[in-house]
Design an enzyme around this catalytic site. Structure first.
Site, mmCIF file in Angstrom:
data_model
loop_
_atom_site.group_PDB
_atom_site.id
_atom_site.type_symbol
_atom_site.label_atom_id
_atom_site.label_comp_id
_atom_site.label_asym_id
_atom_site.label_seq_id
_atom_site.Cartn_x
_atom_site.Cartn_y
_atom_site.Cartn_z
ATOM 1 C CG ASP A 54 7.155 -2.945 -3.013
ATOM 2 O OD1 ASP A 54 7.551 -3.993 -3.389
ATOM 3 O OD2 ASP A 54 7.034 -2.716 -1.741
ATOM 4 C CB SER B 56 -0.899 0.011 1.136
ATOM 5 O OG SER B 56 -0.229 0.057 2.404
HETATM 6 P P1 ADP Z 1 2.751 -2.241 2.885
HETATM 7 O O1 ADP Z 1 3.295 -1.439 1.987
HETATM 8 O O2 ADP Z 1 3.374 -3.493 2.919
HETATM 9 O O3 ADP Z 1 1.055 -2.185 2.879
HETATM 10 P P2 ADP Z 1 3.855 -0.313 4.730
HETATM 11 O O4 ADP Z 1 4.027 -0.442 6.272
HETATM 12 O O5 ADP Z 1 5.148 -0.160 3.962
HETATM 13 O O6 ADP Z 1 2.824 -1.714 4.584
HETATM 14 O O7 ADP Z 1 2.952 0.983 4.397
HETATM 15 C C1 ADP Z 1 1.702 1.185 5.103
HETATM 16 C C2 ADP Z 1 1.501 2.635 5.401
HETATM 17 O O8 ADP Z 1 1.253 3.166 3.911
HETATM 18 C C3 ADP Z 1 0.470 2.820 6.318
HETATM 19 O O9 ADP Z 1 0.814 2.831 7.790
HETATM 20 C C4 ADP Z 1 0.128 4.309 5.736
HETATM 21 O O10 ADP Z 1 1.116 5.252 6.435
HETATM 22 C C5 ADP Z 1 0.618 4.414 4.395
HETATM 23 N N1 ADP Z 1 -0.817 4.335 3.699
HETATM 24 C C6 ADP Z 1 -0.892 3.053 2.971
HETATM 25 N N2 ADP Z 1 -2.203 3.055 2.378
HETATM 26 C C7 ADP Z 1 -2.809 4.409 2.764
HETATM 27 C C8 ADP Z 1 -4.003 5.030 2.676
HETATM 28 N N3 ADP Z 1 -4.917 4.391 1.925
HETATM 29 N N4 ADP Z 1 -4.166 6.073 3.137
HETATM 30 C C9 ADP Z 1 -3.086 6.827 3.856
HETATM 31 N N5 ADP Z 1 -1.776 6.119 4.083
HETATM 32 C C10 ADP Z 1 -1.792 5.067 3.491
HETATM 33 MG MG MG Z 2 5.579 -0.901 1.939
#
Ligand code: ADP
Ligand code: MG
Length: 394
Positions: free
Chosen positions: A179, A132
């Site tokens: 990614d 994400s």
């Molecule tokens: P991954 O990339 O595996 O999902 P990460 O810890 O690298 O996990 O990234 C997750 C972080 O990205 C969240 O804690 C947030 O800060 C940010 N993030 C992801 N999706 C959103 C969203 N829809 N809105 C706001 N922030 C987001």
């Molecule tokens: Mg990540």
């Protein structure tokens, strides 16, 4: 666009109107991803083969005349505001740092940005290894570029590199380039082979007749960070020891499995095991690309199973939860093969499944995984989807 995607867009337009009392002009969309094969190879200068998912992070926005960026994050129900001329780490809203970091990295590359009013919303599960974070970064990068009429100012690879730079040096997370690359450059019906040394890449047709089923273990990834750093150091140690007989190598990417077997005695057993995973995994990525080209899904599945065994036995980054998830997948009707995906210790596993059999695999996961682990998992089914893009909402 599918109906559910259109419905989501409409809901987000309504949300924007509620927040800003006007309609948004534009939406940027950037997907999360799953890595089909090639795990822990990126930092060894090796090969990865990710696929973009039909889950994404969206930014709906209007351009502003000044230098202010005002954002509402739907899932966090939180506002953040910053000045493009005065970026500083946001301790209150961690997510805002991804946006600021991307703005910083784009401006550093010479882009003249302008402020925006925007809302952010994603349906990529956060913190589950489906990236994400890259979806957020790339969506924000495209939004900021589009608002400034600079959408064509940088090629996709450079946008990806800017976003990685932002995550490494502004947010402070040590991630590779995979990614951001796949989120930017993914293409419907394709996987993306990336050479993590040259950053050369190639779209690989993903066979029709197959789906990806992803099982989210919902188990903690708390061990992942320290183990990641330890594995990296062990790979470097392996290279250092092998250089005494293979002076031309600079990374495990340069070592074949024959060479590794020949010089096995130079390595302490645990270092040998770590190296064996990386070296054979790179070979499996190439074998997977060949099998995909032949449409040989059974072979792709076999390679995925072998990848999981190698990650579990040689690299020791699996967990009870990941093993339970992979077992449930591998035993299900219609599953060609399955493996943990991402750094390990939690997060997700991915299965290659015959089209039409997705529900059988999903049912097997809910039934067996939940029994084995006493955790209720999440399951996502996705085709190989397109990369980041910008949609005119006017
Ligand atoms: P991954 O990339 O595996 O999902 P990460 O810890 O690298 O996990 O990234 C997750 C972080 O990205 C969240 O804690 C947030 O800060 C940010 N993030 C992801 N999706 C959103 C969203 N829809 N809105 C706001 N922030 C987001
Ligand atoms: Mg990540």
């Amino acid at each position: 666009m599918t109906t559910s995607s259109q419905n989501r867009t409409q809901t987000l337009i309504d949300e924007f109107v509620t927040r800003f009392q006007t309609r948004p002009s534009t939406m940027s969309v950037a997907p999360g991803r799953v890595n089909l094969i090639g795990e822990h190879t990126d930092y060894n200068d090796g090969f990865v083969l990710p696929v973009a998912l039909d889950r994404d992070v969206r930014v709906l926005f209007n351009r502003r005349a000044d230098r202010t960026v005002r954002l509402y994050a739907v899932e966090f129900d939180a506002w953040a505001e910053f000045d493009l001329d005065n970026l500083k780490f946001n301790d209150e809203h961690f997510w805002a740092n991804y946006v600021q970091g991307v703005a910083w990295a784009l401006m550093e590359r010479g882009l003249a940005l302008t402020g925006i009013d925007g809302i952010i919303s994603g349906n990529v599960p956060r913190g589950s290894g489906l990236s994400s974070s890259a979806g957020l970064e790339i969506s924000c990068a495209k939004a900021l570029m589009a608002a400034a009429n600079q959408l064509d100012a940088l090629p996709g690879e450079q946008i990806a590199k800017a976003a990685q730079h932002a995550e490494n040096h502004f947010v402070g997370v040590n991630c590779g380039i995979m990614d951001q690359f796949i989120s930017t450059l993914g293409s419907e019906g394709h996987a993306l082979l990336i050479d993590c040394r040259s950053l050369g890449y190639e779209l690989v047709p993903f066979p029709t007749g197959a789906s990806l089923v992803i099982g989210n273990t919902k188990a903690s990834r708390s061990l992942a960070n320290s183990a990641y750093n330890e594995r990296r150091a062990q790979c470097e140690e392996g290279v250092r020891l092998l250089q005494s007989v293979l002076p031309g190598i600079t990374a495990l990417r340069d070592v074949t499995s024959e060479q590794l077997e020949t010089h096995k005695d130079l390595l302490p057993p645990i270092i040998y095991q770590r190296c064996r995973h990386v070296v054979t995994e790179n070979e499996r990525v190439h074998a997977t690309v060949d099998a995909l080209a032949r449409g040989d899904l059974a072979e792709v599945g076999r390679l995925m199973n072998a990848s999981h065994a190698s990650l579990r036995n040689d690299y020791t980054v699996s967990s009870d939860a990941l093993d339970a998830m992979v077992n449930a997948m591998q035993g299900a009707e219609g599953c060609f093969g399955a493996r943990l995906t991402g750094a390990g210790f939690g997060g997700c596993a991915v299965a290659l499944v015959a089209q039409g059999q997705e529900a059988a695999v999903r049912d097997a996961i809910f039934e067996q995984y939940s029994k084995a682990m006493n955790i209720w998992p999440e399951v996502y089914v996705s085709p190989a989807s397109r990369g980041a893009h910008v949609v005119d909402l006017t």
